[in-house]
Every structure is written in structure tokens, then in C-alpha cells.
Design a protein around this motif. Sequence first.
Motif, PDB file in Angstrom:
ATOM      1  N   SER A   1       6.310  -2.987  41.237  1.00 43.35           N
ATOM      2  CA  SER A   1       5.760  -1.543  41.398  1.00 43.35           C
ATOM      3  C   SER A   1       6.205  -0.626  40.296  1.00 43.35           C
ATOM      4  O   SER A   1       5.631   0.362  40.111  1.00 43.35           O
ATOM      5  CB  SER A   1       5.775  -0.928  42.868  1.00 43.35           C
ATOM      6  OG  SER A   1       7.205  -1.024  43.174  1.00 43.35           O
ATOM      7  N   SER A   2       7.346  -0.847  39.544  1.00 44.23           N
ATOM      8  CA  SER A   2       7.944  -0.030  38.534  1.00 44.23           C
ATOM      9  C   SER A   2       6.819  -0.290  37.290  1.00 44.23           C
ATOM     10  O   SER A   2       7.072   0.470  36.334  1.00 44.23           O
ATOM     11  CB  SER A   2       9.223  -0.443  38.490  1.00 44.23           C
ATOM     12  OG  SER A   2       9.570  -1.919  37.920  1.00 44.23           O
ATOM     13  N   ASP A   3       6.189  -1.422  37.378  1.00 44.25           N
ATOM     14  CA  ASP A   3       5.426  -1.946  36.095  1.00 44.25           C
ATOM     15  C   ASP A   3       3.998  -0.928  36.380  1.00 44.25           C
ATOM     16  O   ASP A   3       3.099  -1.444  37.256  1.00 44.25           O
ATOM     17  CB  ASP A   3       5.219  -3.159  36.086  1.00 44.25           C
ATOM     18  CG  ASP A   3       4.535  -3.705  34.726  1.00 44.25           C
ATOM     19  OD1 ASP A   3       3.882  -2.772  34.258  1.00 44.25           O
ATOM     20  OD2 ASP A   3       4.960  -4.816  34.326  1.00 44.25           O
ATOM     21  N   GLU A   4       3.555  -0.215  35.403  1.00 43.46           N
ATOM     22  CA  GLU A   4       2.499   0.768  35.514  1.00 43.46           C
ATOM     23  C   GLU A   4       1.241  -0.233  35.425  1.00 43.46           C
ATOM     24  O   GLU A   4       0.079   0.159  35.833  1.00 43.46           O
ATOM     25  CB  GLU A   4       2.482   1.707  34.498  1.00 43.46           C
ATOM     26  CG  GLU A   4       3.185   2.908  35.021  1.00 43.46           C
ATOM     27  CD  GLU A   4       3.092   3.491  36.248  1.00 43.46           C
ATOM     28  OE1 GLU A   4       1.917   3.737  36.470  1.00 43.46           O
ATOM     29  OE2 GLU A   4       3.927   3.707  37.200  1.00 43.46           O
ATOM     30  N   ARG A   5       1.494  -1.385  34.815  1.00 47.18           N
ATOM     31  CA  ARG A   5       0.218  -2.333  34.497  1.00 47.18           C
ATOM     32  C   ARG A   5      -0.384  -2.591  35.871  1.00 47.18           C
ATOM     33  O   ARG A   5      -1.617  -3.136  36.054  1.00 47.18           O
ATOM     34  CB  ARG A   5       0.798  -3.628  33.995  1.00 47.18           C
ATOM     35  CG  ARG A   5       0.415  -4.102  32.717  1.00 47.18           C
ATOM     36  CD  ARG A   5       0.913  -5.264  32.253  1.00 47.18           C
ATOM     37  NE  ARG A   5       2.286  -5.913  32.788  1.00 47.18           N
ATOM     38  CZ  ARG A   5       2.767  -7.129  32.512  1.00 47.18           C
ATOM     39  NH1 ARG A   5       1.784  -8.088  32.246  1.00 47.18           N
ATOM     40  NH2 ARG A   5       3.745  -7.205  32.905  1.00 47.18           N
ATOM     41  N   TRP A   6       0.442  -2.752  36.817  1.00 47.00           N
ATOM     42  CA  TRP A   6      -0.227  -3.129  38.232  1.00 47.00           C
ATOM     43  C   TRP A   6      -0.744  -1.865  39.190  1.00 47.00           C
ATOM     44  O   TRP A   6      -1.151  -2.175  40.285  1.00 47.00           O
ATOM     45  CB  TRP A   6       0.843  -3.893  39.013  1.00 47.00           C
ATOM     46  CG  TRP A   6       1.411  -4.959  38.223  1.00 47.00           C
ATOM     47  CD1 TRP A   6       2.677  -5.242  37.744  1.00 47.00           C
ATOM     48  CD2 TRP A   6       0.603  -6.271  37.606  1.00 47.00           C
ATOM     49  NE1 TRP A   6       2.913  -6.265  37.087  1.00 47.00           N
ATOM     50  CE2 TRP A   6       1.609  -6.960  36.814  1.00 47.00           C
ATOM     51  CE3 TRP A   6      -0.600  -6.621  37.331  1.00 47.00           C
ATOM     52  CZ2 TRP A   6       1.483  -8.216  36.077  1.00 47.00           C
ATOM     53  CZ3 TRP A   6      -0.976  -7.433  36.857  1.00 47.00           C
ATOM     54  CH2 TRP A   6       0.011  -8.253  35.944  1.00 47.00           C
ATOM     55  N   ARG A   7      -0.545  -0.700  38.581  1.00 45.14           N
ATOM     56  CA  ARG A   7      -0.825   0.492  39.648  1.00 45.14           C
ATOM     57  C   ARG A   7      -2.411   0.398  39.589  1.00 45.14           C
ATOM     58  O   ARG A   7      -3.159   0.441  38.673  1.00 45.14           O
ATOM     59  CB  ARG A   7      -0.464   1.861  39.028  1.00 45.14           C
ATOM     60  CG  ARG A   7      -0.781   2.903  39.739  1.00 45.14           C
ATOM     61  CD  ARG A   7      -0.095   4.188  39.074  1.00 45.14           C
ATOM     62  NE  ARG A   7       0.996   4.320  39.351  1.00 45.14           N
ATOM     63  CZ  ARG A   7       1.626   4.726  40.324  1.00 45.14           C
ATOM     64  NH1 ARG A   7       1.074   4.914  41.224  1.00 45.14           N
ATOM     65  NH2 ARG A   7       2.958   4.745  40.370  1.00 45.14           N
TER      66      ARG A   7
END
Length: 159
Positions: A65-71
Motif C-alpha cells: 500500500s506504500s506503492d502509489e501505483r496500486w492506489r
Amino acid sequence: MSVRIGQGFDAHRFGLGRPLMLGGVQVPFEKGLVGHSDGDCLIHAVCDALLGACGEGDMGRHFPSSDERWRGVESHVFLDEVARVVTARGFSLGNLDATVIAEEPRLSPHLAAMRESLSRRLGVPVDLVSVKAKSADGLGAIGRGEGIAALAVVLLVRP
Ligand code: MG
């Protein structure tokens, strides 16, 4: 032949003003599930079961969830990616059985669509996929209608 079992669990709380997505299907309801992605706890439980069965960890490892790609992504993106991992490891789906635990809305009219959606994403015949619904009989947070949980178990086979 190698046979592997995997299990997955997920739960998300309800929030207003979001679509309710379960198994990649939009279920008509006044609330949706809150999450980093679209909150589709059924797909998330299925992904964890598949990853567990092939020894590939969990969704947190693959889609942090720290990876903005998956937001805000639609969860079928996760399922497509996990299906690629399963295939790359030489496994195919034996069967998938899932249970969605919700006090409301009534899910039985939508189970066939969820089953169809999951089987299409996984590229398997629909009879390998089962989706069931249960209420929590008023017990606990799910029973109070604060959110929805899902459980999934899969069998993977490798020739
Ligand atoms: Mg989740």
C-alpha cells in the motif's frame, strides 16, 4: 503431479459514496468497501489463497500500500497479476471455493455473476469456481453490518 492448497482471508469496512465491488462485480448498495484499492475483499482473499498455494507470500508483498501505483486500482488488476504468477510457477487451478460474509446487502442474486467474473479473470471453466454467501447472524463487527469479509481456498495442480 504436485498439488498445493492455499487459503486467503480479507475484510474491509463500509464507507459512503463508493461502489460496492465483490469479485469484480458491482453490487447495488448505498455503501462500498473502503480500501487502498477498490476494497474488493473477495478478490483480495482469492489472490492471497493463490499466492499462498504457490509459496509466493501475500498481496502485501506483491502490491504494497506504500506503492502509489496500486492506489485506487480496480482489484481485477491484482487478480490478473496473481494469475500470471501462478502460471509462471507452472500451476493451474484445480478449484476455488470462496465465502463472502456479509449482513447486508443480500448477495445471493449476485453470486453467479461473481463466479463468472472470477472464472473469466482466471481463464478457467466456471465450474472450477464457487462463491457462497453467509451472514454472521448479527455477531461482531460484520454482524453489525460495519463491513464485509471473505474467505477463499484454492487447490493448484502442476503436472
Ligand atoms: Mg483487502
